[in-house]
Motif scaffolding. Sequence first.
Motif, PDB file in Angstrom:
ATOM      1  N   UNK A 157      -7.104   2.759 -11.139  1.00 59.58           N
ATOM      2  CA  UNK A 157      -5.932   1.919 -11.406  1.00 59.58           C
ATOM      3  C   UNK A 157      -4.774   2.278 -10.483  1.00 59.58           C
ATOM      4  N   UNK A 158      -4.575   3.580 -10.286  1.00 59.18           N
ATOM      5  CA  UNK A 158      -3.467   4.026  -9.434  1.00 59.18           C
ATOM      6  C   UNK A 158      -3.674   3.578  -7.991  1.00 59.18           C
ATOM      7  N   UNK A 159      -4.917   3.677  -7.503  1.00 55.80           N
ATOM      8  CA  UNK A 159      -5.186   3.293  -6.107  1.00 55.80           C
ATOM      9  C   UNK A 159      -5.054   1.785  -5.915  1.00 55.80           C
ATOM     10  N   UNK A 160      -5.424   1.008  -6.911  1.00 51.77           N
ATOM     11  CA  UNK A 160      -5.273  -0.442  -6.800  1.00 51.77           C
ATOM     12  C   UNK A 160      -3.786  -0.813  -6.795  1.00 51.77           C
ATOM     13  N   UNK A 161      -2.996  -0.178  -7.665  1.00 50.47           N
ATOM     14  CA  UNK A 161      -1.556  -0.445  -7.674  1.00 50.47           C
ATOM     15  C   UNK A 161      -0.919  -0.079  -6.338  1.00 50.47           C
ATOM     16  N   UNK A 162      -1.353   1.035  -5.749  1.00 51.76           N
ATOM     17  CA  UNK A 162      -0.810   1.457  -4.455  1.00 51.76           C
ATOM     18  C   UNK A 162      -1.150   0.448  -3.363  1.00 51.76           C
TER      19      UNK A 162
END
Length: 315
Positions: free
Chosen positions: A41-46
Amino acid sequence: MHQTALERLNWDDLRFFLEVARSGTASGAARRLGVDYTTVSRRIRALEQALGALLFEKSRSAGFVLTVEGQHLLGHAETLESTLQAACEQVSGTRLGLSGHLRIACTEAFGSCFITPQLSRFLERYPHISMDVLPVPHFVSLSRREADLAITLERPERGPYVCSKLCDYRLRLYATPAYLEANGPIRSRDDLARHSFVSYVDDLAFSSKLLYLQDLLPGAHSRLRSTSVIAQYQAALQGRALAILPCFLAGPDPRLCEVLEGEVEVIRQFWIYYSEDLRKLKRITLLADYLRACAELNRPLLMGESNEMAYLPAD
């Protein structure tokens, strides 16, 4: 100084984007990548922040669904992935020989009883390649990279695929000698009306090419049905019913014998294909060529003219 989207982009985030797009869920992508849900989730948001665009719409029912912007990015990301894979293959190939991982999807009996034995020789030739074989009684999606290469009963009607016919194969009617002894001789098709068959579950068969029983023997009675040809094979071995089975599966088994030789049989085809963007990968093209050579060498087995499997030399 103002940064461009390209300068803000972490290229590794594209790997996470591809897995989410293919699996449709962050949890599915996390399993395939070997990380936890929050990392995905964090990498997609980034990635979305770097590009200034929403790539997925999220819902409880549908999971992660690509937006229009996400769909545009997917094509470019897959091209980048394929180009990088080909580059790595060429660079490592000069040093280690052909290497990498491959996943092949195929129909159940063919994958278990033919493809898997043949691949042992392929892996001897190329010791730096690893392989997953998925012999499953349903379709596998290449577009979602569930597999790199697929062998199916039907040629794909659409899609950017490199596709060719792999081989013909024959199916015949089989029973155990004990069944024939207990239920009387079968001298003609008319005699089959009083016998029971093992067959596919019509409304759950993954291909219409499997629904050959009623075409060959209209009105045939089936008390036991299964979506699995391996299950049908095992049922026939119990000596309680007849079954139409691939010759490469049933022919080599001395516990089964052919019924009405030459009168009840059907020919089907296997097709082999992979995504167009994998054409540059040498390990893909070598595997496809190897399997075609194996099929050609084993034409007698596949067509029921021999019960012996043949193998290409390991080197």
